[in-house]
Design a protein around this motif. Sequence first.
Motif, mmCIF file in Angstrom:
data_model
loop_
_atom_site.group_PDB
_atom_site.id
_atom_site.type_symbol
_atom_site.label_atom_id
_atom_site.label_comp_id
_atom_site.label_asym_id
_atom_site.label_seq_id
_atom_site.Cartn_x
_atom_site.Cartn_y
_atom_site.Cartn_z
ATOM 1 N N LEU A 18 -11.240 32.285 -55.880
ATOM 2 C CA LEU A 18 -10.450 31.610 -54.844
ATOM 3 C C LEU A 18 -10.092 32.548 -53.696
ATOM 4 C CD1 LEU A 18 -8.069 29.683 -57.263
ATOM 5 C CD2 LEU A 18 -9.996 28.719 -55.998
ATOM 6 N N THR A 19 -10.728 33.720 -53.666
ATOM 7 C CA THR A 19 -10.431 34.718 -52.643
ATOM 8 C C THR A 19 -10.782 34.192 -51.257
ATOM 9 O OG1 THR A 19 -10.952 36.466 -54.227
ATOM 10 C CG2 THR A 19 -10.874 37.083 -51.899
ATOM 11 N N GLY A 20 -9.862 34.366 -50.330
ATOM 12 C CA GLY A 20 -10.141 34.035 -48.934
ATOM 13 C C GLY A 20 -10.029 32.573 -48.582
ATOM 14 N N ILE A 21 -9.732 31.719 -49.547
ATOM 15 C CA ILE A 21 -9.604 30.291 -49.256
ATOM 16 C C ILE A 21 -8.225 30.041 -48.637
ATOM 17 C CG2 ILE A 21 -9.554 27.975 -50.250
ATOM 18 C CD1 ILE A 21 -11.475 29.005 -52.399
ATOM 19 N N PRO A 22 -8.161 29.406 -47.476
ATOM 20 C CA PRO A 22 -6.871 29.231 -46.787
ATOM 21 C C PRO A 22 -5.853 28.464 -47.622
ATOM 22 C CG PRO A 22 -8.713 28.674 -45.340
ATOM 23 C CD PRO A 22 -9.285 28.839 -46.714
ATOM 24 N N ASP A 23 -4.599 28.828 -47.447
ATOM 25 C CA ASP A 23 -3.531 28.150 -48.175
ATOM 26 C C ASP A 23 -3.500 26.656 -47.872
ATOM 27 O OD1 ASP A 23 -2.729 30.502 -49.365
ATOM 28 O OD2 ASP A 23 -1.101 30.891 -47.939
ATOM 29 N N ASP A 77 -19.459 24.439 -52.597
ATOM 30 C CA ASP A 77 -19.306 22.982 -52.634
ATOM 31 C C ASP A 77 -17.835 22.580 -52.646
ATOM 32 O OD1 ASP A 77 -22.017 22.669 -52.630
ATOM 33 O OD2 ASP A 77 -22.207 22.242 -54.770
ATOM 34 N N TRP A 78 -17.021 23.323 -53.396
ATOM 35 C CA TRP A 78 -15.592 22.995 -53.476
ATOM 36 C C TRP A 78 -14.893 23.233 -52.146
ATOM 37 C CZ3 TRP A 78 -10.817 25.686 -53.405
ATOM 38 C CH2 TRP A 78 -9.722 24.948 -53.852
ATOM 39 N N ILE A 79 -15.239 24.324 -51.473
ATOM 40 C CA ILE A 79 -14.626 24.596 -50.166
ATOM 41 C C ILE A 79 -14.996 23.499 -49.175
ATOM 42 C CG2 ILE A 79 -14.632 26.165 -48.184
ATOM 43 C CD1 ILE A 79 -14.911 28.484 -50.140
ATOM 44 N N GLU A 80 -16.244 23.019 -49.223
ATOM 45 C CA GLU A 80 -16.632 21.938 -48.322
ATOM 46 C C GLU A 80 -15.828 20.674 -48.598
ATOM 47 O OE1 GLU A 80 -20.777 21.226 -47.955
ATOM 48 O OE2 GLU A 80 -21.146 23.128 -46.914
ATOM 49 N N LEU A 81 -15.565 20.381 -49.871
ATOM 50 C CA LEU A 81 -14.720 19.221 -50.197
ATOM 51 C C LEU A 81 -13.304 19.424 -49.675
ATOM 52 C CD1 LEU A 81 -15.824 18.302 -53.830
ATOM 53 C CD2 LEU A 81 -16.222 16.978 -51.743
ATOM 54 N N CYS A 82 -12.780 20.639 -49.840
ATOM 55 C CA CYS A 82 -11.445 20.928 -49.307
ATOM 56 C C CYS A 82 -11.416 20.756 -47.794
ATOM 57 C CB CYS A 82 -11.035 22.362 -49.659
ATOM 58 S SG CYS A 82 -10.572 22.612 -51.382
ATOM 59 N N ALA A 83 -12.495 21.177 -47.137
ATOM 60 C CA ALA A 83 -12.569 21.048 -45.682
ATOM 61 C C ALA A 83 -12.549 19.584 -45.275
ATOM 62 C CB ALA A 83 -13.830 21.734 -45.160
ATOM 63 N N ARG A 84 -13.301 18.751 -45.974
ATOM 64 C CA ARG A 84 -13.299 17.319 -45.668
ATOM 65 C C ARG A 84 -11.907 16.730 -45.892
ATOM 66 N NH1 ARG A 84 -18.820 17.708 -47.859
ATOM 67 N NH2 ARG A 84 -20.266 16.734 -46.376
ATOM 68 N N LEU A 85 -11.274 17.130 -46.987
ATOM 69 C CA LEU A 85 -9.950 16.591 -47.311
ATOM 70 C C LEU A 85 -8.914 17.033 -46.282
ATOM 71 C CD1 LEU A 85 -8.072 15.088 -49.254
ATOM 72 C CD2 LEU A 85 -7.896 17.196 -50.599
ATOM 73 N N TYR A 86 -8.844 18.320 -46.005
ATOM 74 C CA TYR A 86 -7.807 18.822 -45.099
ATOM 75 C C TYR A 86 -8.005 18.287 -43.684
ATOM 76 C CZ TYR A 86 -5.206 21.832 -41.983
ATOM 77 O OH TYR A 86 -4.366 22.277 -40.984
ATOM 78 N N TRP A 87 -9.207 18.446 -43.135
ATOM 79 C CA TRP A 87 -9.424 18.040 -41.744
ATOM 80 C C TRP A 87 -9.455 16.524 -41.595
ATOM 81 C CZ3 TRP A 87 -8.531 21.281 -37.999
ATOM 82 C CH2 TRP A 87 -8.637 22.648 -38.254
ATOM 83 N N GLY A 88 -9.883 15.831 -42.654
ATOM 84 C CA GLY A 88 -9.838 14.372 -42.605
ATOM 85 C C GLY A 88 -8.419 13.851 -42.528
#
Length: 344
Positions: free
Chosen positions: A19-24, A46-57
């Motif tokens: 989980l290093t470097g993944i934004p809070d 893949d997980w970071i991309e899902l987080c990106a979709r969730l957060y920015w969505g």
Amino acid sequence: MNGKTWVISIPPFKCPDNLTGIPDYYIHAWEKYVGKVQPEGGDREDWIELCARLYWGTRNLGDDAIVRICDRDDVNPRDLIGLPHFGPALRVPSIDQIGDPSKADMYAINPNVRMLMHRKTRLSSVHEDDVSQAFDSLISEGVSDFFVKYMHQSKRLPNLKLSGTDIDRLVQQVHDWGEWAFIMADDDPNALLIQQYADIRYEYRMFMVGDQPVCGAGNIGLKTPIDNMHTRFDPQVQEHRDDGTTDNVAVKPELVERYREFAVRAGRMLSHCGYDAYVLDLCLIDNEVSIVELNGMMNAGLFALNMNDLTIALRLNWKQCVPPVLAFSPDSSRERKPKEERRG
């Protein structure tokens, strides 16, 4: 205002060990909508991309956006029909998203796209006589290295690289590759795209919304939106894609500007084709900007994409993000097949 409530779909997925470097703010979004973030052995990118979709969505697609966690039954899929969707379509999709809305996976039948691929191509059914004729035609033009894609159902089969001029052997290799998948494509005259093999360099993905590129990123497997260099068109590229390393990543803003200019022209040329939001994969072939392929946006890899620019553009063009659905009667619980066959 976008005029419609958005659906943000997040499939069940394990958190990565690293989980290093993944934004809070990614972690907080996941814990708010999905569950506790802890090492679970999942794929990091893949997980970071899902987080990106969730957060920015949830940040940019409207305060009324519906977050649908796909392994839960707290949302009725029928209530989501006709709404714009953001996030991947499931392998076994629900009634509200039986496919990607873009229709871009049918790019092979578009002569303008094939022209901009800058390599010799032929379309064929899966039947032996047609496949044989396609190979014979390419061989007569001096082609002896081939790249075959199964177009009937996107990503159903891995791409096939072949070499040689023995047509019978080439046809046999194609049928050994297709096996049972070819049964589904028996009546599709354009099931196969047989093309001249080319040395593809510096692959780059343009995200096309409203018939124009709104942002883009190099096809670098280990890069994700947290690696974006704060630009709409991220300048990081890899001469030959290698999903196992970033050691050979280069920063080439001049090349990316060539890609952007090409994508603007291509978007105008393809604007009459009925494609909704889609991704346009580009590359260099003999130093000429060329199309690799087109695909729908829902399941496209994001790489080092500027998610802020993407989600703002999508909200303004929400009609391009409404998936096709199964026709059904509101008075019946039984779903019916769609009136028109739609691949995606």
